[in-house]
Motif scaffolding. Sequence first.
Motif, PDB file in Angstrom:
ATOM      1  N   ARG A  34      -5.778  -4.512   2.688  1.00 24.34           N
ATOM      2  CA  ARG A  34      -5.227  -3.579   3.672  1.00 24.34           C
ATOM      3  C   ARG A  34      -5.942  -2.239   3.595  1.00 24.34           C
ATOM      4  NH1 ARG A  34       1.292  -4.645   3.991  1.00 24.34           N
ATOM      5  NH2 ARG A  34       1.166  -6.913   4.071  1.00 24.34           N
ATOM      6  N   SER A  35      -6.318  -1.858   2.395  1.00 23.05           N
ATOM      7  CA  SER A  35      -7.057  -0.604   2.227  1.00 23.05           C
ATOM      8  C   SER A  35      -7.883  -0.685   0.956  1.00 23.05           C
ATOM      9  CB  SER A  35      -6.102   0.597   2.161  1.00 23.05           C
ATOM     10  OG  SER A  35      -5.290   0.521   1.006  1.00 23.05           O
ATOM     11  N   VAL A  52      -7.544  -0.963  -4.525  1.00 21.64           N
ATOM     12  CA  VAL A  52      -7.432  -1.898  -3.409  1.00 21.64           C
ATOM     13  C   VAL A  52      -5.964  -2.262  -3.198  1.00 21.64           C
ATOM     14  CG1 VAL A  52      -8.212  -4.117  -2.478  1.00 21.64           C
ATOM     15  CG2 VAL A  52      -9.654  -2.873  -4.099  1.00 21.64           C
ATOM     16  N   VAL A  53      -5.553  -2.300  -1.960  1.00 24.48           N
ATOM     17  CA  VAL A  53      -4.259  -2.903  -1.627  1.00 24.48           C
ATOM     18  C   VAL A  53      -4.565  -4.238  -0.964  1.00 24.48           C
ATOM     19  CG1 VAL A  53      -2.106  -2.710  -0.342  1.00 24.48           C
ATOM     20  CG2 VAL A  53      -3.132  -0.668  -1.351  1.00 24.48           C
ATOM     21  N   SER A  58       3.014 -12.770   1.057  1.00 32.67           N
ATOM     22  CA  SER A  58       4.337 -12.872   0.455  1.00 32.67           C
ATOM     23  C   SER A  58       4.906 -11.525   0.025  1.00 32.67           C
ATOM     24  CB  SER A  58       4.283 -13.817  -0.763  1.00 32.67           C
ATOM     25  OG  SER A  58       3.415 -13.290  -1.762  1.00 32.67           O
ATOM     26  N   VAL A  59       4.120 -10.466   0.118  1.00 31.55           N
ATOM     27  CA  VAL A  59       4.584  -9.136  -0.293  1.00 31.55           C
ATOM     28  C   VAL A  59       4.440  -8.195   0.892  1.00 31.55           C
ATOM     29  CG1 VAL A  59       4.273  -7.236  -1.917  1.00 31.55           C
ATOM     30  CG2 VAL A  59       3.844  -9.573  -2.667  1.00 31.55           C
ATOM     31  N   GLU A  60       5.536  -7.577   1.290  1.00 37.23           N
ATOM     32  CA  GLU A  60       5.553  -6.799   2.524  1.00 37.23           C
ATOM     33  C   GLU A  60       4.505  -5.691   2.536  1.00 37.23           C
ATOM     34  OE1 GLU A  60       8.676  -4.188   5.277  1.00 37.23           O
ATOM     35  OE2 GLU A  60       9.364  -5.210   3.454  1.00 37.23           O
ATOM     36  N   ASN A  61       4.373  -4.964   1.437  1.00 36.30           N
ATOM     37  CA  ASN A  61       3.449  -3.830   1.393  1.00 36.30           C
ATOM     38  C   ASN A  61       2.132  -4.140   0.688  1.00 36.30           C
ATOM     39  OD1 ASN A  61       5.282  -2.041   2.707  1.00 36.30           O
ATOM     40  ND2 ASN A  61       6.420  -1.862   0.796  1.00 36.30           N
ATOM     41  N   GLY A  62       1.852  -5.422   0.466  1.00 36.81           N
ATOM     42  CA  GLY A  62       0.615  -5.789  -0.212  1.00 36.81           C
ATOM     43  C   GLY A  62       0.714  -5.614  -1.719  1.00 36.81           C
ATOM     44  N   VAL A  63      -0.353  -5.985  -2.411  1.00 38.86           N
ATOM     45  CA  VAL A  63      -0.415  -5.889  -3.870  1.00 38.86           C
ATOM     46  C   VAL A  63      -1.542  -4.936  -4.247  1.00 38.86           C
ATOM     47  CG1 VAL A  63      -0.837  -7.151  -6.010  1.00 38.86           C
ATOM     48  CG2 VAL A  63       0.477  -8.231  -4.171  1.00 38.86           C
ATOM     49  N   SER A  64      -1.223  -3.915  -5.025  1.00 39.14           N
ATOM     50  CA  SER A  64      -2.237  -2.928  -5.405  1.00 39.14           C
ATOM     51  C   SER A  64      -3.008  -3.403  -6.630  1.00 39.14           C
ATOM     52  CB  SER A  64      -1.588  -1.572  -5.693  1.00 39.14           C
ATOM     53  OG  SER A  64      -0.650  -1.681  -6.742  1.00 39.14           O
ATOM     54  N   MET A  65      -4.314  -3.166  -6.618  1.00 44.75           N
ATOM     55  CA  MET A  65      -5.175  -3.552  -7.734  1.00 44.75           C
ATOM     56  C   MET A  65      -6.190  -2.452  -7.999  1.00 44.75           C
ATOM     57  SD  MET A  65      -7.657  -6.888  -8.240  1.00 44.75           S
ATOM     58  CE  MET A  65      -8.709  -6.530  -6.822  1.00 44.75           C
ATOM     59  N   ALA A  95      -0.364  -2.839  -9.714  1.00 49.19           N
ATOM     60  CA  ALA A  95       0.204  -4.001 -10.390  1.00 49.19           C
ATOM     61  C   ALA A  95      -0.855  -4.817 -11.118  1.00 49.19           C
ATOM     62  CB  ALA A  95       0.919  -4.889  -9.367  1.00 49.19           C
ATOM     63  N   ARG A  96      -2.118  -4.695 -10.671  1.00 47.64           N
ATOM     64  CA  ARG A  96      -3.190  -5.494 -11.266  1.00 47.64           C
ATOM     65  C   ARG A  96      -4.368  -4.599 -11.596  1.00 47.64           C
ATOM     66  NH1 ARG A  96      -4.384 -10.233  -7.064  1.00 47.64           N
ATOM     67  NH2 ARG A  96      -6.084 -10.530  -8.561  1.00 47.64           N
TER      68      ARG A  96
END
Length: 315
Positions: A34-35, A52-53, A58-65, A95-96
């Motif tokens: 997403r960004s 990175v998002v 499965s996750v509304e706002n994405g997963v941040s890494m 989260a990652r």
Amino acid sequence: MPAKQTLPIHFEDYSAAAFERLVLAFHLRTERYRSIEWYGQVGSDLGRDILVVLDDDSVENGVSMCIQCANHRSLPARKAIRDMDKVQASPTRPARMRFVCGGSVSATTRDKIRAHATKTHLACEVWSGAEFEERLRRGAESLLRRFAEGVDFPDVPSALAGVVAGLDASSDEEVVRLLASLFDRPAFYTPFRNESSIPAFRQALDDTIRGLATGIRQTREGKDLPRIPSRHELRNQSARLAFAEIERGVAGLRARFERLVHSGDIRPCRDHCGNSDCPVYMLSAQAIDHMDEIRSRILDEVRRVYPTFGVRVAW
């Protein structure tokens, strides 16, 4: 014929900034995001070279890494642990975390990083220089060729994204890898009984069909991502026909989904609970079985073209 040897890329011969740009370009090319923000470009990054998002269905706002670039001959465990602590204390708190290295990473260092990540509840992975190079050769060889030929990447993220979007894949192997990546998303591997967002599932099917046919990718919000080659750009006729059949399979999956909605096997809970804002959907056993079976067949077909593809319908 004499044997040919592929010599390794000596990432340590390049500046830290050049290596960081290559890592950024690789993720622009291969990830659904997403960004992407390049914190390392401006200094004082709090252990966050790239943030990175990821676009996760499965996750509304994405997963941040967080991606930390370490272009050293070897990655010191002490530095990696210090960077993880900085990331955990930063305002973004991803989260990652992913360490992308230019040199080697010892087993002892990997074990120390893994132990600290577990203790701090941070999902973490480490790529050595050799592992990063293999990923580049498999999924973004055109970037590697440009890098190895001494062509500088732009130092502005928007300009770099333009370069990545304008690069043609240099081999059918790269095109196949990029097309297969369209299926590495929860809409294809989450057991249907655990599907958390039916509208997002429907959108993911449409996005996948468009990606196969045109190479166009977008975030859920409609933001354009770097284009990948479409199935029509494969030179190998067998692979081209295989992905055409896979695209028809996804279209068939979408058609079956719509029939199950029409029959009431997939229906919104609000029809029963009376809450117009209820996001829950009711699924029949038939709908669950059909969705899982068809998606499993589609993923089997992807693996026939790309044998190392490891995605299956399972947790």
